[in-house]
Design an enzyme around this catalytic site. Sequence first.
Site, mmCIF file in Angstrom:
data_model
loop_
_atom_site.group_PDB
_atom_site.id
_atom_site.type_symbol
_atom_site.label_atom_id
_atom_site.label_comp_id
_atom_site.label_asym_id
_atom_site.label_seq_id
_atom_site.Cartn_x
_atom_site.Cartn_y
_atom_site.Cartn_z
ATOM 1 N N GLY A 186 -66.499 6.611 -14.594
ATOM 2 C CA GLY A 186 -66.299 6.719 -15.986
ATOM 3 C C GLY A 186 -65.143 7.538 -16.487
ATOM 4 O O GLY A 186 -64.262 7.440 -17.358
ATOM 5 N N SER A 187 -65.104 8.785 -15.912
ATOM 6 C CA SER A 187 -64.171 9.820 -16.492
ATOM 7 C C SER A 187 -62.730 9.451 -15.971
ATOM 8 O O SER A 187 -61.666 9.385 -16.606
ATOM 9 C CB SER A 187 -64.257 11.187 -15.398
ATOM 10 N N ASN A 193 -73.940 10.136 -25.314
ATOM 11 C CA ASN A 193 -74.692 10.383 -23.881
ATOM 12 C C ASN A 193 -75.642 11.573 -24.213
ATOM 13 O O ASN A 193 -76.507 11.615 -23.506
ATOM 14 C CB ASN A 193 -73.811 10.596 -22.875
ATOM 15 N N GLN A 235 -72.697 4.657 -21.511
ATOM 16 C CA GLN A 235 -74.093 4.918 -21.621
ATOM 17 C C GLN A 235 -74.613 3.353 -22.028
ATOM 18 O O GLN A 235 -75.956 3.417 -22.067
ATOM 19 C CB GLN A 235 -74.449 5.702 -22.905
ATOM 20 N N SER A 251 -69.528 2.991 -15.870
ATOM 21 C CA SER A 251 -69.663 3.808 -14.467
ATOM 22 C C SER A 251 -71.214 3.248 -14.082
ATOM 23 O O SER A 251 -71.837 3.230 -14.670
ATOM 24 C CB SER A 251 -69.789 5.061 -15.053
ATOM 25 N N HIS A 299 -72.849 4.737 -11.810
ATOM 26 C CA HIS A 299 -74.105 5.452 -11.531
ATOM 27 C C HIS A 299 -75.095 5.775 -12.851
ATOM 28 O O HIS A 299 -76.194 6.145 -12.812
ATOM 29 C CB HIS A 299 -73.655 6.646 -10.907
ATOM 30 N N THR A 317 -57.442 2.711 -1.350
ATOM 31 C CA THR A 317 -58.012 1.606 -0.875
ATOM 32 C C THR A 317 -59.361 1.381 -1.463
ATOM 33 O O THR A 317 -60.114 2.031 -1.818
ATOM 34 C CB THR A 317 -58.508 1.877 0.690
ATOM 35 N N CYS A 341 -72.789 18.043 -17.907
ATOM 36 C CA CYS A 341 -71.539 18.488 -17.679
ATOM 37 C C CYS A 341 -71.411 19.781 -18.366
ATOM 38 O O CYS A 341 -70.562 20.675 -17.755
ATOM 39 C CB CYS A 341 -70.329 17.639 -18.430
#
Length: 397
Positions: free
Chosen positions: A70-71, A151, A179, A199, A201, A237, A324
Amino acid sequence: MKIYADNAATTKMSKRAIDAMLPFMGTLYGNASSLHTDGQRAAEALLSARERIAGRLGCEPSEIIFTSGGSEADTQALMSAAALGERHNKKHIISTTFEHHAILHTLEALEKRGFEVTLLPVGESGIVSVEQVEAAIRPDTCLVTIMYANNEIGTIQPVADIGRLCREKGVLFHTDSVQAVGHLAIDVKEQCIDMLSLSAHKFHGPKGIGALYVRKGIQPVSVIYGGGQERGKRAGTENIPAIMAMAEALDEICENMEEKAARLSEMRDRLIRGLNRIPHGVLNGDALRRLPGNVSFCFEGVEGEALLLYLDDKGISASSGSACTSGSLDPSHVLLALGRPHEIAHGSLRLSLGEEITREEVDYMIDTVTEVVEKLRSMSPVWRDLQSGNRAYMTEA
Ligand SMILES: *Cc1c(COP(=O)(O)O)cnc(C)c1O
């Protein structure tokens, strides 16, 4: 009892996602850029994953760029809009005060490059209005970036309305949907979204993989330099095992999404009702327009960090807000954005529920949080001052 209630920070990988990645770590390990059969098999898998993910967002496979999460997707979206803006001498960006740091810190970098940033306030509800966005748009605005769901407090923003407004005004619209994916409906065409970050995860896929959707006709810029992968828009890659797992996790979370969301919302509301019975506590953000699994409270006279440690001891994995910022003693920028005073913002608790949460677990959380809050207050000098009237309460009983 052991309850993981920190799904906004990250989620457990699903069995289907793990199974989807294994073959590409074992026998199918080719590099998708290689011309031999092994490489071509990898390339085919990559294309199929791209098609599946595009299908879930309502876009074309060629509009997807795989990123490290996401970042990176957020950074690339903002850098791309900024490059376009610079070319047209439009250097004004609109966002909100409660975005993820991947957005806020990229905006700070852009300010150093001469961009002017307007951060809209979100108020008590934690929801920005389309009228606020409209009032902030200027002739030199090149981008509006507003998250789909927050989030920390889970509040849902009116992205389709903002998208339509931006399309009308000829301004690019990006939304950090990390989210929202898998919990709320997404159709980038219908919602007039130009760029969208996700994202894996956060929806039971692996960490370190995500994607950026960029509408055809918008030229994305690379933030990673190197080879020509992702049509020259993201070097490196391709992480095919993770990409395959992300595609599988996305399919899985999107299956029966409405039923799952309805059930989860019921659990959420039960938890909110239970925690509302604790005196001098307050729910953060709108009670209904929030993610199905998000519960966020502030308790007066309680230290959030201590609350988390006690809950951990009782088998509950929770968070004070964002993963974070935990570890730092500054209160959450999101809670301050809602207008919570520092003293209150310090006593925050986020419980983000997983799809498998049960009624028994919810009741255990209600009892445990109630008990721990009482215990912490009984030891707190601040609480003693509040009780004796030496200090005024800021929340209702
Ligand atoms: C988790 C999260 C991110 C960052 O995603 P990563 O894949 O961890 O880099 C960005 N925005 C929001 C809203 C998030 O919840």
